[in-house]
Motif scaffolding. Structure first.
Motif, PDB file in Angstrom:
ATOM      1  N   LYS A 170      -3.445  10.740 -45.481  1.00 54.33           N
ATOM      2  CA  LYS A 170      -3.800  10.845 -44.063  1.00 54.33           C
ATOM      3  C   LYS A 170      -5.167  11.497 -43.940  1.00 54.33           C
ATOM      4  N   GLU A 171      -5.895  11.107 -42.903  1.00 54.20           N
ATOM      5  CA  GLU A 171      -7.165  11.757 -42.587  1.00 54.20           C
ATOM      6  C   GLU A 171      -7.007  12.526 -41.286  1.00 54.20           C
ATOM      7  N   CYS A 172      -7.726  13.644 -41.205  1.00 50.45           N
ATOM      8  CA  CYS A 172      -7.734  14.448 -39.986  1.00 50.45           C
ATOM      9  C   CYS A 172      -9.175  14.883 -39.751  1.00 50.45           C
ATOM     10  N   HIS A 173      -9.645  14.756 -38.503  1.00 51.93           N
ATOM     11  CA  HIS A 173     -11.038  15.050 -38.181  1.00 51.93           C
ATOM     12  C   HIS A 173     -11.205  16.380 -37.447  1.00 51.93           C
ATOM     13  N   THR A 174     -10.111  17.134 -37.289  1.00 50.94           N
ATOM     14  CA  THR A 174     -10.161  18.425 -36.600  1.00 50.94           C
ATOM     15  C   THR A 174      -9.320  19.427 -37.392  1.00 50.94           C
ATOM     16  N   ASP A 175      -9.213  20.646 -36.866  1.00 49.51           N
ATOM     17  CA  ASP A 175      -8.393  21.676 -37.510  1.00 49.51           C
ATOM     18  C   ASP A 175      -6.915  21.572 -37.138  1.00 49.51           C
ATOM     19  N   THR A 176      -6.569  20.610 -36.295  1.00 53.25           N
ATOM     20  CA  THR A 176      -5.185  20.420 -35.860  1.00 53.25           C
ATOM     21  C   THR A 176      -4.720  19.027 -36.263  1.00 53.25           C
TER      22      THR A 176
END
Length: 180
Positions: free
Chosen positions: A79-85
Protein backbone atom coordinates in the motif's frame (compact mmCIF):
# COMPACT_ATOMS: atom_id res chain seq x y z
CA UNK A 1 -18.97 -4.75 -10.14
CA UNK A 2 -15.74 -2.83 -9.49
CA UNK A 3 -14.12 -1.12 -12.43
CA UNK A 4 -10.53 -0.40 -13.23
CA UNK A 5 -8.98 2.42 -15.22
CA UNK A 6 -5.66 4.28 -15.29
CA UNK A 7 -5.93 5.09 -11.55
CA UNK A 8 -5.02 1.44 -10.99
CA UNK A 9 -1.43 2.20 -11.89
CA UNK A 10 -0.87 4.39 -8.82
CA UNK A 11 1.15 1.74 -6.98
CA UNK A 12 3.18 0.57 -9.96
CA UNK A 13 6.42 2.26 -8.78
CA UNK A 14 6.13 0.49 -5.42
CA UNK A 15 5.26 -2.75 -7.18
CA UNK A 16 8.37 -2.40 -9.36
CA UNK A 17 10.57 -1.94 -6.27
CA UNK A 18 9.03 -4.99 -4.61
CA UNK A 19 9.41 -7.08 -7.77
CA UNK A 20 13.08 -6.05 -8.03
CA UNK A 21 13.58 -7.03 -4.40
CA UNK A 22 11.82 -10.36 -4.90
CA UNK A 23 13.97 -11.12 -7.95
CA UNK A 24 17.10 -10.45 -5.90
CA UNK A 25 15.86 -12.69 -3.08
CA UNK A 26 15.10 -15.48 -5.55
CA UNK A 27 18.47 -15.14 -7.30
CA UNK A 28 20.19 -15.44 -3.91
CA UNK A 29 17.98 -18.43 -2.92
CA UNK A 30 16.61 -16.55 0.09
CA UNK A 31 12.92 -16.49 -0.83
CA UNK A 32 10.45 -17.26 -3.56
CA UNK A 33 7.75 -14.58 -3.61
CA UNK A 34 5.42 -14.00 -6.55
CA UNK A 35 3.04 -11.23 -7.50
CA UNK A 36 -0.54 -12.44 -7.63
CA UNK A 37 -2.29 -10.93 -10.65
CA UNK A 38 -5.77 -9.52 -10.13
CA UNK A 39 -8.16 -11.18 -12.57
CA UNK A 40 -9.82 -8.58 -14.80
CA UNK A 41 -12.10 -8.56 -17.82
CA UNK A 42 -11.13 -5.88 -20.37
CA UNK A 43 -13.88 -3.53 -21.58
CA UNK A 44 -11.85 -1.06 -23.68
CA UNK A 45 -8.48 -1.66 -25.33
CA UNK A 46 -6.51 1.11 -27.03
CA UNK A 47 -6.16 -0.05 -30.64
CA UNK A 48 -2.80 1.66 -31.16
CA UNK A 49 -0.98 0.65 -27.97
CA UNK A 50 -3.00 -2.50 -27.23
CA UNK A 51 -3.20 -1.38 -23.58
CA UNK A 52 -6.32 -1.99 -21.52
CA UNK A 53 -7.92 1.37 -20.73
CA UNK A 54 -11.05 0.14 -18.95
CA UNK A 55 -11.80 -3.18 -17.26
CA UNK A 56 -13.71 -4.68 -14.35
CA UNK A 57 -12.42 -6.95 -11.64
CA UNK A 58 -13.61 -10.55 -11.97
CA UNK A 59 -13.33 -11.19 -8.24
CA UNK A 60 -12.02 -9.65 -5.04
CA UNK A 61 -8.27 -9.95 -4.74
CA UNK A 62 -6.77 -11.17 -1.49
CA UNK A 63 -3.14 -10.05 -1.30
CA UNK A 64 -0.57 -8.77 -3.75
CA UNK A 65 2.22 -11.27 -3.00
CA UNK A 66 2.47 -14.89 -1.85
CA UNK A 67 5.46 -17.10 -1.39
CA UNK A 68 7.86 -18.80 0.95
CA UNK A 69 10.86 -17.55 2.90
CA UNK A 70 13.20 -20.27 4.13
CA UNK A 71 10.27 -22.67 4.54
CA UNK A 72 7.86 -20.14 6.05
CA UNK A 73 4.71 -19.26 4.06
CA UNK A 74 4.45 -15.51 3.55
CA UNK A 75 1.74 -13.28 2.12
CA UNK A 76 1.58 -9.52 1.99
CA UNK A 77 -0.14 -6.60 0.40
CA UNK A 78 1.57 -3.38 -0.69
CA UNK A 79 0.00 0.00 0.00
CA UNK A 80 1.06 3.59 -0.58
CA UNK A 81 0.22 6.49 1.71
CA UNK A 82 0.90 10.15 0.90
CA UNK A 83 0.24 11.59 4.38
CA UNK A 84 0.94 10.77 8.03
CA UNK A 85 -2.53 9.19 8.36
CA UNK A 86 -3.37 5.84 6.77
CA UNK A 87 -7.11 5.27 6.19
CA UNK A 88 -8.24 1.77 7.12
CA UNK A 89 -10.68 1.97 4.19
CA UNK A 90 -7.63 1.16 2.02
CA UNK A 91 -7.68 -2.34 3.52
CA UNK A 92 -10.67 -4.56 2.82
CA UNK A 93 -12.33 -6.97 5.27
CA UNK A 94 -11.82 -9.93 2.89
CA UNK A 95 -8.06 -9.20 2.91
CA UNK A 96 -7.96 -9.22 6.70
CA UNK A 97 -9.94 -12.47 6.78
CA UNK A 98 -7.58 -14.11 4.27
CA UNK A 99 -4.53 -12.98 6.24
CA UNK A 100 -5.97 -14.23 9.52
CA UNK A 101 -6.61 -17.63 7.93
CA UNK A 102 -3.07 -17.57 6.48
CA UNK A 103 -1.58 -17.03 9.94
CA UNK A 104 -3.74 -19.85 11.39
CA UNK A 105 -1.79 -22.09 8.97
CA UNK A 106 1.49 -20.90 10.57
CA UNK A 107 2.22 -18.39 7.84
CA UNK A 108 3.22 -14.76 8.17
CA UNK A 109 0.94 -12.02 6.82
CA UNK A 110 1.75 -8.33 6.70
CA UNK A 111 1.30 -5.08 4.82
CA UNK A 112 4.22 -3.26 3.28
CA UNK A 113 3.32 0.42 3.43
CA UNK A 114 5.26 3.06 1.57
CA UNK A 115 4.89 6.53 3.09
CA UNK A 116 5.78 8.38 -0.09
CA UNK A 117 6.11 11.86 1.45
CA UNK A 118 8.72 10.52 3.90
CA UNK A 119 10.25 8.01 1.48
CA UNK A 120 9.82 5.49 4.27
CA UNK A 121 8.73 1.83 4.22
CA UNK A 122 6.86 0.21 7.07
CA UNK A 123 6.20 -3.47 7.79
CA UNK A 124 2.71 -3.53 9.32
CA UNK A 125 2.26 -6.81 11.16
CA UNK A 126 -1.21 -8.30 11.05
CA UNK A 127 -1.26 -8.24 14.86
CA UNK A 128 -0.65 -4.50 14.81
CA UNK A 129 -3.27 -3.91 12.11
CA UNK A 130 -5.80 -5.95 14.10
CA UNK A 131 -5.52 -3.44 16.98
CA UNK A 132 -6.32 -0.53 14.63
CA UNK A 133 -9.09 -2.53 12.94
CA UNK A 134 -10.77 -3.46 16.23
CA UNK A 135 -10.49 0.14 17.48
CA UNK A 136 -12.33 1.33 14.34
CA UNK A 137 -15.01 -1.37 14.75
CA UNK A 138 -15.55 -0.17 18.33
CA UNK A 139 -16.26 3.36 17.09
CA UNK A 140 -12.73 4.77 17.28
CA UNK A 141 -10.52 6.23 14.59
CA UNK A 142 -10.99 4.82 11.10
CA UNK A 143 -7.29 5.35 10.41
CA UNK A 144 -3.94 5.20 12.15
CA UNK A 145 -1.28 7.84 12.41
CA UNK A 146 2.37 7.30 11.64
CA UNK A 147 3.23 8.14 15.29
CA UNK A 148 1.24 5.10 16.43
CA UNK A 149 3.50 2.67 14.58
CA UNK A 150 6.23 0.64 16.26
CA UNK A 151 9.67 2.08 15.48
CA UNK A 152 11.17 -1.43 15.22
CA UNK A 153 9.28 -2.21 12.01
CA UNK A 154 10.42 0.59 9.76
CA UNK A 155 12.50 -0.84 6.95
CA UNK A 156 15.88 0.74 6.46
CA UNK A 157 16.00 2.69 3.23
CA UNK A 158 18.69 1.46 0.88
CA UNK A 159 19.80 2.61 -2.50
CA UNK A 160 19.32 0.74 -5.74
CA UNK A 161 15.59 0.17 -5.43
CA UNK A 162 15.90 -2.69 -2.94
CA UNK A 163 13.48 -3.01 0.01
CA UNK A 164 15.12 -5.36 2.55
CA UNK A 165 11.92 -6.68 4.10
CA UNK A 166 13.38 -10.12 4.97
CA UNK A 167 15.22 -8.53 7.89
CA UNK A 168 11.90 -7.23 9.17
CA UNK A 169 10.26 -10.64 8.77
CA UNK A 170 13.02 -11.94 11.09
CA UNK A 171 12.16 -9.19 13.62
CA UNK A 172 8.52 -10.24 13.36
CA UNK A 173 9.44 -13.88 14.00
CA UNK A 174 11.58 -12.90 16.98
CA UNK A 175 8.72 -10.82 18.41
CA UNK A 176 6.34 -13.77 18.05
CA UNK A 177 8.77 -16.06 19.90
CA UNK A 178 9.35 -13.47 22.63
CA UNK A 179 5.60 -12.98 23.12
CA UNK A 180 5.01 -16.74 23.25
Amino acid sequence: MATWNSRGLRGSALENLINLTNDKYQTNHLALIQKIPTPITPINIDKETHHITLAYFDQKSTVDYIGVVQGIPVCFDAKECHTDTFPLANIHPHQIQFMREWEKQDGIAFFLIYFTHKESFYYLRLEELNRFWERAKAGGRKSFRIEELCDDFYISNTSGGFIPYLETIQKDLNTRVDNG
